[in-house]
Design a protein around this motif. Structure first.
Motif, PDB file in Angstrom:
ATOM      1  N   LYS A  77      25.514  -6.579 -36.069  1.00  0.00           N
ATOM      2  CA  LYS A  77      26.466  -7.587 -36.526  1.00  0.00           C
ATOM      3  C   LYS A  77      25.895  -8.400 -37.683  1.00  0.00           C
ATOM      4  O   LYS A  77      26.617  -8.860 -38.540  1.00  0.00           O
ATOM      5  CB  LYS A  77      26.836  -8.530 -35.378  1.00  0.00           C
ATOM      6  N   ILE A  78      24.573  -8.575 -37.682  1.00  0.00           N
ATOM      7  CA  ILE A  78      23.909  -9.369 -38.714  1.00  0.00           C
ATOM      8  C   ILE A  78      23.220  -8.413 -39.686  1.00  0.00           C
ATOM      9  O   ILE A  78      22.528  -7.497 -39.261  1.00  0.00           O
ATOM     10  CB  ILE A  78      22.876 -10.315 -38.085  1.00  0.00           C
ATOM     11  N   PRO A  79      23.386  -8.604 -41.001  1.00  0.00           N
ATOM     12  CA  PRO A  79      22.683  -7.753 -41.967  1.00  0.00           C
ATOM     13  C   PRO A  79      21.165  -7.834 -41.771  1.00  0.00           C
ATOM     14  O   PRO A  79      20.630  -8.861 -41.354  1.00  0.00           O
ATOM     15  CB  PRO A  79      23.083  -8.333 -43.320  1.00  0.00           C
ATOM     16  N   SER A  80      20.475  -6.751 -42.066  1.00  0.00           N
ATOM     17  CA  SER A  80      19.041  -6.679 -41.767  1.00  0.00           C
ATOM     18  C   SER A  80      18.225  -7.736 -42.501  1.00  0.00           C
ATOM     19  O   SER A  80      17.221  -8.193 -41.988  1.00  0.00           O
ATOM     20  CB  SER A  80      18.506  -5.280 -42.078  1.00  0.00           C
ATOM     21  N   GLY A  81      18.631  -8.142 -43.702  1.00  0.00           N
ATOM     22  CA  GLY A  81      17.884  -9.169 -44.431  1.00  0.00           C
ATOM     23  C   GLY A  81      17.980 -10.551 -43.807  1.00  0.00           C
ATOM     24  O   GLY A  81      17.122 -11.391 -44.006  1.00  0.00           O
ATOM     25  N   LEU A  82      19.023 -10.783 -43.033  1.00  0.00           N
ATOM     26  CA  LEU A  82      19.223 -12.078 -42.393  1.00  0.00           C
ATOM     27  C   LEU A  82      18.751 -12.098 -40.942  1.00  0.00           C
ATOM     28  O   LEU A  82      18.760 -13.143 -40.304  1.00  0.00           O
ATOM     29  CB  LEU A  82      20.706 -12.480 -42.451  1.00  0.00           C
ATOM     30  N   ARG A  83      18.364 -10.945 -40.435  1.00  0.00           N
ATOM     31  CA  ARG A  83      17.896 -10.846 -39.056  1.00  0.00           C
ATOM     32  C   ARG A  83      16.436 -11.276 -38.970  1.00  0.00           C
ATOM     33  O   ARG A  83      15.631 -10.965 -39.839  1.00  0.00           O
ATOM     34  CB  ARG A  83      18.012  -9.389 -38.597  1.00  0.00           C
ATOM     35  N   PHE A  84      16.084 -11.964 -37.915  1.00  0.00           N
ATOM     36  CA  PHE A  84      14.703 -12.371 -37.669  1.00  0.00           C
ATOM     37  C   PHE A  84      14.240 -11.762 -36.350  1.00  0.00           C
ATOM     38  O   PHE A  84      15.034 -11.554 -35.445  1.00  0.00           O
ATOM     39  CB  PHE A  84      14.599 -13.901 -37.583  1.00  0.00           C
ATOM     40  N   PHE A  85      12.942 -11.499 -36.252  1.00  0.00           N
ATOM     41  CA  PHE A  85      12.297 -11.058 -35.017  1.00  0.00           C
ATOM     42  C   PHE A  85      12.930  -9.783 -34.441  1.00  0.00           C
ATOM     43  O   PHE A  85      13.069  -9.646 -33.234  1.00  0.00           O
ATOM     44  CB  PHE A  85      12.331 -12.172 -33.958  1.00  0.00           C
ATOM     45  N   SER A  86      13.295  -8.826 -35.299  1.00  0.00           N
ATOM     46  CA  SER A  86      13.976  -7.619 -34.822  1.00  0.00           C
ATOM     47  C   SER A  86      13.027  -6.610 -34.172  1.00  0.00           C
ATOM     48  O   SER A  86      13.485  -5.727 -33.453  1.00  0.00           O
ATOM     49  CB  SER A  86      14.735  -6.947 -35.965  1.00  0.00           C
ATOM     50  N   ASN A  87      11.731  -6.723 -34.406  1.00  0.00           N
ATOM     51  CA  ASN A  87      10.737  -5.873 -33.750  1.00  0.00           C
ATOM     52  C   ASN A  87       9.420  -6.646 -33.708  1.00  0.00           C
ATOM     53  O   ASN A  87       9.326  -7.743 -34.254  1.00  0.00           O
ATOM     54  CB  ASN A  87      10.591  -4.518 -34.462  1.00  0.00           C
ATOM     55  N   ARG A  88       8.422  -6.114 -33.068  1.00  0.00           N
ATOM     56  CA  ARG A  88       7.187  -6.889 -32.871  1.00  0.00           C
ATOM     57  C   ARG A  88       6.445  -7.153 -34.179  1.00  0.00           C
ATOM     58  O   ARG A  88       5.837  -8.203 -34.341  1.00  0.00           O
ATOM     59  CB  ARG A  88       6.280  -6.199 -31.866  1.00  0.00           C
ATOM     60  N   PHE A  89       6.494  -6.225 -35.122  1.00  0.00           N
ATOM     61  CA  PHE A  89       5.837  -6.446 -36.405  1.00  0.00           C
ATOM     62  C   PHE A  89       6.573  -7.524 -37.202  1.00  0.00           C
ATOM     63  O   PHE A  89       5.957  -8.392 -37.819  1.00  0.00           O
ATOM     64  CB  PHE A  89       5.772  -5.147 -37.209  1.00  0.00           C
ATOM     65  N   VAL A 139      14.868   0.964 -43.151  1.00  0.00           N
ATOM     66  CA  VAL A 139      13.863   2.003 -43.375  1.00  0.00           C
ATOM     67  C   VAL A 139      12.739   1.864 -42.343  1.00  0.00           C
ATOM     68  O   VAL A 139      12.346   2.841 -41.707  1.00  0.00           O
ATOM     69  CB  VAL A 139      13.307   1.942 -44.811  1.00  0.00           C
ATOM     70  N   PHE A 140      12.248   0.652 -42.155  1.00  0.00           N
ATOM     71  CA  PHE A 140      11.182   0.440 -41.178  1.00  0.00           C
ATOM     72  C   PHE A 140      11.671   0.735 -39.763  1.00  0.00           C
ATOM     73  O   PHE A 140      10.957   1.331 -38.960  1.00  0.00           O
ATOM     74  CB  PHE A 140      10.645  -0.990 -41.264  1.00  0.00           C
ATOM     75  N   GLN A 141      12.898   0.338 -39.455  1.00  0.00           N
ATOM     76  CA  GLN A 141      13.438   0.619 -38.125  1.00  0.00           C
ATOM     77  C   GLN A 141      13.542   2.112 -37.877  1.00  0.00           C
ATOM     78  O   GLN A 141      13.252   2.588 -36.791  1.00  0.00           O
ATOM     79  CB  GLN A 141      14.804  -0.049 -37.951  1.00  0.00           C
ATOM     80  N   TYR A 142      13.964   2.855 -38.894  1.00  0.00           N
ATOM     81  CA  TYR A 142      14.069   4.305 -38.740  1.00  0.00           C
ATOM     82  C   TYR A 142      12.684   4.932 -38.539  1.00  0.00           C
ATOM     83  O   TYR A 142      12.512   5.803 -37.688  1.00  0.00           O
ATOM     84  CB  TYR A 142      14.746   4.923 -39.967  1.00  0.00           C
ATOM     85  N   ILE A 143      11.708   4.477 -39.287  1.00  0.00           N
ATOM     86  CA  ILE A 143      10.353   5.028 -39.191  1.00  0.00           C
ATOM     87  C   ILE A 143       9.765   4.772 -37.804  1.00  0.00           C
ATOM     88  O   ILE A 143       9.078   5.626 -37.246  1.00  0.00           O
ATOM     89  CB  ILE A 143       9.448   4.438 -40.293  1.00  0.00           C
ATOM     90  N   THR A 144      10.052   3.619 -37.223  1.00  0.00           N
ATOM     91  CA  THR A 144       9.467   3.267 -35.926  1.00  0.00           C
ATOM     92  C   THR A 144      10.324   3.681 -34.745  1.00  0.00           C
ATOM     93  O   THR A 144      10.005   3.333 -33.608  1.00  0.00           O
ATOM     94  CB  THR A 144       9.193   1.748 -35.840  1.00  0.00           C
ATOM     95  N   GLN A 145      11.396   4.409 -34.996  1.00  0.00           N
ATOM     96  CA  GLN A 145      12.250   4.864 -33.902  1.00  0.00           C
ATOM     97  C   GLN A 145      11.464   5.766 -32.965  1.00  0.00           C
ATOM     98  O   GLN A 145      10.602   6.525 -33.386  1.00  0.00           O
ATOM     99  CB  GLN A 145      13.437   5.664 -34.431  1.00  0.00           C
ATOM    100  N   ASN A 146      11.814   5.689 -31.699  1.00  0.00           N
ATOM    101  CA  ASN A 146      11.143   6.490 -30.668  1.00  0.00           C
ATOM    102  C   ASN A 146      12.038   7.654 -30.274  1.00  0.00           C
ATOM    103  O   ASN A 146      12.709   7.615 -29.247  1.00  0.00           O
ATOM    104  CB  ASN A 146      10.810   5.606 -29.467  1.00  0.00           C
ATOM    105  N   LYS A 147      12.081   8.695 -31.104  1.00  0.00           N
ATOM    106  CA  LYS A 147      12.829   9.933 -30.839  1.00  0.00           C
ATOM    107  C   LYS A 147      14.269   9.687 -30.415  1.00  0.00           C
ATOM    108  O   LYS A 147      14.734  10.167 -29.391  1.00  0.00           O
ATOM    109  CB  LYS A 147      12.111  10.779 -29.794  1.00  0.00           C
ATOM    110  N   GLY A 148      14.980   8.852 -31.207  1.00  0.00           N
ATOM    111  CA  GLY A 148      16.399   8.637 -30.953  1.00  0.00           C
ATOM    112  C   GLY A 148      16.710   7.672 -29.834  1.00  0.00           C
ATOM    113  O   GLY A 148      17.853   7.469 -29.511  1.00  0.00           O
ATOM    114  N   LYS A 149      15.716   7.059 -29.220  1.00  0.00           N
ATOM    115  CA  LYS A 149      15.977   6.121 -28.110  1.00  0.00           C
ATOM    116  C   LYS A 149      16.064   4.694 -28.613  1.00  0.00           C
ATOM    117  O   LYS A 149      15.939   3.762 -27.864  1.00  0.00           O
ATOM    118  CB  LYS A 149      14.889   6.248 -27.064  1.00  0.00           C
ATOM    119  N   GLY A 150      16.223   4.512 -29.935  1.00  0.00           N
ATOM    120  CA  GLY A 150      16.330   3.174 -30.492  1.00  0.00           C
ATOM    121  C   GLY A 150      15.025   2.725 -31.102  1.00  0.00           C
ATOM    122  O   GLY A 150      14.031   3.415 -31.062  1.00  0.00           O
ATOM    123  N   VAL A 151      15.053   1.566 -31.644  1.00  0.00           N
ATOM    124  CA  VAL A 151      13.897   1.002 -32.309  1.00  0.00           C
ATOM    125  C   VAL A 151      12.956   0.414 -31.273  1.00  0.00           C
ATOM    126  O   VAL A 151      13.392  -0.213 -30.312  1.00  0.00           O
ATOM    127  CB  VAL A 151      14.335  -0.089 -33.312  1.00  0.00           C
TER     128      VAL A 151
END
Length: 154
Positions: A77-89, A139-151
């Motif tokens: 719902k929120i564009p990726s540039g405006l999202r915060f804390f979407s993954n541990r990195f 791009v980072f979310q796709y790279i860190t995906q766990n075999k299609g089970k999400g980020v």
């Protein structure tokens, strides 16, 4: 393009943005005359080449894999540039962003603050702003995906 190639290009993009942050850190070496003037020009070139190289490489990478990224990523719902804390990195980077923003505001409002503190705060802030957009991006979310089970999450 496979994930390893994407990861390599993302790291090169991060390196370009690191050059920009390094230019901010080297600003005190510039001046009005002689060697310091030449250093100022080199720092300016380093700054703009870092921004141009990082942006060009990232946007090229995104455009090249746009369809794949759209297919494999969930709709947010929120564009990726405006999202915060979407993954541990991104959480670490965003935490540094918030702390250094407060530190920069303190440095601006306080007269006679240590120049080293100002430079360190500006360097960390600049770096964390770039990292916020890169680490919360698709791009980072796709790279860190766990075999299609999400980020991989927090």
């Amino acid at each position: 393009m496979e994930k390893q190639q994407m990861k390599k290009k993302l790291w090169i993009s991060i390196g370009c943005f690191a050059l920009t942050s390094l230019a901010v850190l080297l600003t005190p070496l510039s001046g009005d005359e002689g060697i310091k003037k030449a250093a100022g020009y080199l720092i300016g070139v380093l700054f703009w080449l870092g921004i141009a190289g990082g942006c060009f490489l990232y946007f090229w990478l995104y455009r090249k894999e746009h369809k794949l990224l759209k297919q494999t990523m969930t709709k947010e719902k929120i564009p990726s540039g405006l999202r915060f804390f979407s993954n541990r990195f991104a959480a670490v980077s965003d935490g540094i962003l918030i702390v250094t923003l407060c530190l920069n505001i303190y440095c601006i409002r306080t007269l006679g603050v240590n120049q080293l503190l100002e430079l360190a705060a500006m360097f960390l802030f600049t770096t964390s702003v770039y990292m916020h957009f890169l680490l919360n991006g698709r791009v980072f979310q796709y790279i860190t995906q766990n075999k299609g089970k999400g980020v991989q999450g927090k």
